[in-house]
Design a protein around this motif. Structure first.
Motif, PDB file in Angstrom:
ATOM      1  N   ASP A 273       0.881  -1.152   0.000  1.00  0.00           N
ATOM      2  CA  ASP A 273       0.000   0.000   0.000  1.00  0.00           C
ATOM      3  C   ASP A 273       0.927   1.212   0.000  1.00  0.00           C
ATOM      4  OD1 ASP A 273      -2.579   1.003   0.185  1.00  0.00           O
ATOM      5  OD2 ASP A 273      -2.416   1.345   2.337  1.00  0.00           O
ATOM      6  N   GLU A 276       4.047   5.685  -5.788  1.00  0.00           N
ATOM      7  CA  GLU A 276       3.872   5.494  -7.205  1.00  0.00           C
ATOM      8  C   GLU A 276       5.091   4.833  -7.800  1.00  0.00           C
ATOM      9  OE1 GLU A 276       4.781  10.070  -8.341  1.00  0.00           O
ATOM     10  OE2 GLU A 276       2.835   9.505  -7.557  1.00  0.00           O
TER      11      GLU A 276
ATOM     12  N   ILE B  82       9.503  -0.684  -1.917  1.00  0.00           N
ATOM     13  CA  ILE B  82       9.724  -1.899  -2.698  1.00  0.00           C
ATOM     14  C   ILE B  82      10.257  -1.387  -4.035  1.00  0.00           C
ATOM     15  CG2 ILE B  82       8.020  -3.363  -1.538  1.00  0.00           C
ATOM     16  CD1 ILE B  82       6.107  -2.797  -3.881  1.00  0.00           C
ATOM     17  N   LEU B  85       7.958   0.721  -6.393  1.00  0.00           N
ATOM     18  CA  LEU B  85       7.254   1.928  -5.920  1.00  0.00           C
ATOM     19  C   LEU B  85       8.187   2.911  -5.202  1.00  0.00           C
ATOM     20  CD1 LEU B  85       3.930   0.418  -4.508  1.00  0.00           C
ATOM     21  CD2 LEU B  85       4.283   1.498  -6.712  1.00  0.00           C
ATOM     22  N   THR B  86       7.814   4.185  -5.266  1.00  0.00           N
ATOM     23  CA  THR B  86       8.631   5.215  -4.624  1.00  0.00           C
ATOM     24  C   THR B  86       8.688   5.039  -3.098  1.00  0.00           C
ATOM     25  OG1 THR B  86       6.666   6.585  -4.741  1.00  0.00           O
ATOM     26  CG2 THR B  86       8.394   7.041  -6.349  1.00  0.00           C
ATOM     27  N   PHE B  87       7.597   4.551  -2.524  1.00  0.00           N
ATOM     28  CA  PHE B  87       7.567   4.255  -1.082  1.00  0.00           C
ATOM     29  C   PHE B  87       6.378   3.342  -0.817  1.00  0.00           C
ATOM     30  CE2 PHE B  87       4.490   7.635  -1.427  1.00  0.00           C
ATOM     31  CZ  PHE B  87       3.512   7.282  -0.528  1.00  0.00           C
ATOM     32  N   VAL B  88       6.339   2.746   0.355  1.00  0.00           N
ATOM     33  CA  VAL B  88       5.116   2.043   0.772  1.00  0.00           C
ATOM     34  C   VAL B  88       4.762   2.435   2.201  1.00  0.00           C
ATOM     35  CG1 VAL B  88       5.326   0.042  -0.771  1.00  0.00           C
ATOM     36  CG2 VAL B  88       6.369  -0.069   1.479  1.00  0.00           C
ATOM     37  N   PHE B  89       3.461   2.551   2.458  1.00  0.00           N
ATOM     38  CA  PHE B  89       3.005   2.757   3.834  1.00  0.00           C
ATOM     39  C   PHE B  89       3.129   1.429   4.583  1.00  0.00           C
ATOM     40  CE2 PHE B  89       0.283   6.062   1.741  1.00  0.00           C
ATOM     41  CZ  PHE B  89       0.843   7.147   2.378  1.00  0.00           C
TER      42      PHE B  89
END
Lengths: 298, 185
Positions: A273, A276, B82, B85-89
């Motif tokens: 979650d 981008e 990951i 992706l640029t970041f993950v919550f």
């Protein structure tokens, strides 16, 4: 840097005149348009009653219509940021994201663009809501007298920088098994077939001479052809291998999963979650670029 | 069968762990226990990204689960990523045992705003529930108000509610019932 150049940059970079007291130990800036000049003692002769003025003004000071210590300055601020932080105009002479194309990567700018209801992001990839999507990453949109076709954001990302584009001839009929477009990239050649039978009435010559338009604006300037489908738009709506709406989102999510699992070995299937697509990913992959193309386009 | 919340010592001091536990018990119905997070973050740091690799942390948590673990959520203060992706919550094993949630981008301070402890907890509970939902087999929900809705940014996190939508809640309850039946056998 001239003024004209500066305002061609981030559209949300705004300028405002502020006033402040030059005698006060703290530089507290107030926007000029928020002050009622008639009521403010700095702007009329009552300034002489101000204790700060009395403390700092020399005895020989001549009387003026506004306070001698009233300073003005032009400041810049971001109209999107929740906190209005004023920056002097001269500071933008330094390298600054607001005054270069880098503003497109700014968090506030991106959030504003994402609020645009015509597009949404699926695992970091942009989708246009009104578009239909083919499994070979072509998008189809209604146009004035038929349909417009291009390559979706995921497709252009997998291909990387597109060097050459060979489009079909204008004024011809084509079938789904005919070659639609040939794209040459650093990591290989991608050949895509026509999604539906139809008559080509226009091709995007700008893309033929500059393939990176597809990378820069896949749903806009990077479109490929306009055509009239043989069986009308119904042939697209009723085609089970062309996705739309929630089906398109689910399909793209699957494609993104495939990409993730290709990149890293997992502990079963994991779901994330968050942000981008990291655009530096292709460079970090190195030689794997050609494998990516094979995986998604063969 | 226990759901563990594993935290770093620094986070344990700052967070209202009891409130988080109470909120999770209400939704998941299994006992919740707090645990020290059994990992050293240095080995998961990526110098190029200047972030911590979420999936590697997840693997490490999986290797350190106590025997009676039903699920385990690691809560970490550092920014996770990951590669795609640029970041993950947060990240979770779908239908698996472990999940990880980062508080880094849930803090108002990250966005240049004054700290808001209440808002941080609201966001954190949403993300823990979301990731735990994945471990019970729930996928992203298209109902933007459901806690299982995908969040690409903090605005999305704030938009969703603390609750599961009816469809997700029914699915969650059926998964929980299945687990309880299997363990009773």
């Amino acid at each position: 840097m001239d003024d004209k150049k500066r305002f061609e940059d981030c559209p949300f970079l705004k300028e405002k005149k502020v006033v402040y007291c030059k005698a006060y130990p703290l530089k507290k800036m107030l926007p000029l348009d928020r002050l009622f000049e008639d009521e403010n003692l700095c702007f009329n002769k009552s300034y002489r009653t101000c204790p700060i003025y009395q403390k700092h003004a020399p005895e020989t000071m001549t009387e003026m219509s506004i306070c001698y210590f009233l300073g003005t300055e032009n400041m810049l601020y971001c109209d999107l940021s929740p906190v209005k932080k004023y920056v002097p105009v001269y500071s933008l002479k330094l390298l600054n994201p607001c005054s270069s194309n880098a503003y497109r990567d700014c968090r506030y700018y991106k959030e504003f663009k994402e609020a645009d209801t015509d597009t949404e992001k699926v695992q970091g990839f942009i989708m246009e809501r009104e578009a239909y999507y083919c499994s070979n990453h072509l998008w189809i949109k209604r146009s004035f007298d038929g349909i417009k076709i291009g390559i979706d954001d995921f497709g252009q990302f997998i291909m990387g920088p597109i060097k050459e584009v060979l489009l079909p001839e204008k004024g011809r009929w084509n079938h789904p098994k005919n070659v639609f477009v040939t794209l040459k990239t650093d990591d290989g050649v991608v050949i895509l077939d026509f999604p539906v039978k139809g008559y080509i009435n226009n091709v995007n010559d700008a893309v033929s001479s500059n393939g990176t338009l597809i990378n820069l604006d896949p749903y806009g300037d990077g479109w490929l052809v306009e055509m009239v489908p043989y069986s009308g738009f119904k042939s697209i709506e009723n085609n089970e291998s062309i996705f739309y709406g929630e089906k398109a989102k689910a399909w793209l999510e699957q494609e993104a999963f495939k990409l993730r699992h290709f990149i890293e070995s997992e502990i079963g299937v994991t779901v994330a979650d968050g942000g981008e697509i990291w655009r530096g990913l292709r460079d970090a992959l190195g030689i794997k670029g050609n494998l990516l193309i094979k995986m998604f386009f063969s | 069968m226990i759901i563990y919340i594993a935290l770093t010592a620094e986070l344990e001091k700052r967070l209202w762990v009891k409130e988080i536990e109470e909120s999770l018990v209400r939704d998941f119905g299994f006992p919740i226990r707090k645990l020290d997070l059994p990992i050293s973050p240095e080995s998961f740091y990526d110098k190029n990204r200047r972030q911590y690799h979420s999936t590697s942390i997840l693997k490490e948590i999986l290797n350190n689960t106590p025997e009676n673990t039903l699920k385990m959520v690691g809560i970490v203060p550092f920014d996770l990523f990951i590669p795609i992706l640029t970041f993950v919550f947060g990240e979770a094993q779908l239908n698996g045992k472990v999940a990880v949630v980062s508080t880094a981008r849930l803090e108002q301070g990250y966005y240049g705003l004054p700290q808001n402890h209440l808002l941080l907890h609201r966001r954190l509970i949403k993300e823990i529930k979301h990731e735990l939902g994945h471990t019970f087999g729930l996928l992203h929900c298209k109902d933007r108000a459901c806690v299982m809705a995908l969040a690409n940014n903090i605005i999305d996190v704030d938009k969703k509610s603390l609750n599961f939508c009816t469809a997700c809640l029914n699915l969650l309850h059926s998964m929980i019932d299945k687990i309880k039946k299997n363990s009773a056998k």
